[in-house]
Write a protein that holds these residues in place. Structure first.
Motif, PDB file in Angstrom:
ATOM      1  N   LEU A 154       2.367  -7.813  -1.699  1.00 55.47           N
ATOM      2  CA  LEU A 154       2.268  -6.988  -0.486  1.00 55.47           C
ATOM      3  C   LEU A 154       2.758  -5.572  -0.747  1.00 55.47           C
ATOM      4  O   LEU A 154       3.611  -5.340  -1.606  1.00 55.47           O
ATOM      5  CB  LEU A 154       3.112  -7.591   0.648  1.00 55.47           C
ATOM      6  N   PRO A 157       3.874  -2.192   4.930  1.00 55.44           N
ATOM      7  CA  PRO A 157       2.762  -2.141   5.891  1.00 55.44           C
ATOM      8  C   PRO A 157       2.541  -0.751   6.481  1.00 55.44           C
ATOM      9  O   PRO A 157       3.487  -0.035   6.786  1.00 55.44           O
ATOM     10  CB  PRO A 157       3.194  -3.135   6.972  1.00 55.44           C
ATOM     11  N   GLU A 162      -0.624  -5.017   9.991  1.00 54.86           N
ATOM     12  CA  GLU A 162      -0.261  -5.330   8.600  1.00 54.86           C
ATOM     13  C   GLU A 162       1.165  -5.880   8.525  1.00 54.86           C
ATOM     14  O   GLU A 162       1.450  -6.779   7.733  1.00 54.86           O
ATOM     15  CB  GLU A 162      -0.375  -4.081   7.719  1.00 54.86           C
TER      16      GLU A 162
END
Length: 417
Positions: A154, A157, A162
């Protein structure tokens, strides 16, 4: 002004009693350094420092201010239940003449000074007389563990969607998605404020938070924010037993690697970075869209105020000026704190500190800071804190939660004319 003396070296021998809550690592370090520098510059002024935790200071300050010999300088929580109540009781000295003598209004923008301003009767928050000066800026954002994000494939975000997808992925991988310690009740206020800022217009949040007439908690947007918290509980995004865990154990657990994200304020950065190092990241809460203007809970640290009964107001003002001047801002930076003024003029190393300085600069430059929600009424900190515990424990529905807030807010704002 002629009635004010700024020549602190010529005030004779003075002992200034200062009460502060700068007890954590980086906070304690800057205070110790600045106090030593002040006493070296003004050997005629001796500082008697009493430092207490935030909660202890809140508890003991009210009693101390009502006594015959209160401290000279105190850090007073900006909110109505503290600073507002002290102003109403005539226990704090208006600092307007000192602000003029020391040019504090050139040092601090109005957007910062409003957090320490009240009408003389303590009724109107955010305008009127100046009653204190803060050292540090604050913004509530999202801390993340960069190593855990990498292991989950990841990135930090860029949108709220997200962020929620990242929480879900962390949960699916067996991680604690979000660390929270809400035993003290107020930490969840910061989490709710962050969620609220995604959907509720910033101007509406400010109206509610300053306890002004003209807004309502009973709106679809606030209901959506409250429901979001309940959904996070249902999905197991918080650590187990979060309502019974203290604030300090929560951030300490996050520092030691339990949790992918933590919604909290910039004041924790220095202490958490000591443990997590380069794996600590910080960001403003992302918007609904990637290009949405920033909206984040924040403002200033607790302002330093002068008590009305202090026999040494000129020395006290000299002290407050000293610990908030341009040199002090450099000391704050060097000790891992976030200076409220000259933030963009500091040079900081890459990593969490740079993240924090950038976030605060972005939020203030874009007028994206909204006030802490517990400012709203004299009792709102208790009302909101308890209501959030009930909401998170599923003892109250989002609608019941908001009705509780509306009752406190309306009762106060409709009669506080």
């Amino acid at each position: 002004p002629s009635e004010v003396r700024t020549d602190a070296a010529n005030l004779g021998n003075v002992t200034l009693t200062v009460w502060d809550q700068e007890v954590r690592g980086g906070q304690a370090a800057q205070m110790k350094q600045l106090n030593a520098a002040f006493e070296a510059k003004y050997p005629n002024i001796k500082l008697k420092r009493v430092s207490r935790s935030f909660d202890d200071l809140n508890t003991t300050l009210r009693l101390a201010l009502s006594g015959n010999e209160p401290p000279d300088v105190v850090e007073a929580n900006n909110g109505r239940s503290s600073m507002g109540a002290f102003v109403k009781a005539g226990q704090l000295r208006p600092l307007n003449v000192y602000a003029e003598a020391y040019h504090w209004k050139k040092r601090y923008p109005d957007s910062v000074l409003r957090y320490s301003s009240y009408s003389a009767d303590g009724k109107v928050f955010g305008e009127g007389n100046l009653y204190g000066l803060p050292q540090v800026g604050e913004v509530v954002g999202i801390y993340y563990n960069a190593a855990k994000l990498t292991s989950l494939a990841l990135q930090p975000p860029k949108t709220w969607e997200e962020f929620q997808a990242a929480l879900a992925k962390a949960k699916g991988a067996g991680e604690v998605p979000m660390q929270l310690g809400n035993l003290d009740k107020w930490p969840a206020i910061h989490v709710f404020g962050t969620v609220q800022g995604r959907d509720v217009p910033a101007a509406q949040i400010s109206t509610l938070a300053f306890g002004r007439k003209g807004a309502s908690w009973n709106t679809p947007e606030n209901t959506k924010a409250a429901q979001q918290l309940v959904d996070w509980v249902d999905k197991g995004y918080f650590n187990k037993g979060f309502n019974g865990q203290g604030y300090d154990p929560a951030w300490q657990a996050f520092s030691k690697g339990t949790g992918v994200f933590m919604i909290a304020g910039t004041w924790l950065m220095a202490d958490m970075e000591k443990v997590l190092g380069k794996n600590l990241g910080f960001m403003l809460p992302p918007g609904v869209t990637a290009d949405a203007p920033p909206v984040a809970t924040g403002g200033t640290g607790l302002p330093f105020a002068i008590t009305a009964k202090s026999p040494n107001p000129d020395a006290a003002a000299a002290y407050i000026d000293f610990i908030t001047n341009a040199d002090a801002m450099k000391v704050l930076t060097a000790t891992g704190n976030l200076p409220v003024a000259d933030t963009d003029q500091q040079s900081v190393k890459a990593g969490a500190q740079q993240d924090v300085f950038k976030a605060f600069g972005t939020a203030t430059k874009n007028d994206g800071l909204v006030p802490y929600l517990d400012y709203a009424t004299p009792t709102f900190a208790d009302t909101l804190g308890a209501a959030l515990q009930d909401l998170l424990a599923k003892k109250a529905t989002p609608q019941e939660f908001l009705a509780t807030l509306e009752k406190d807010y309306k009762t106060f704002s409709e009669t506080n004319g």
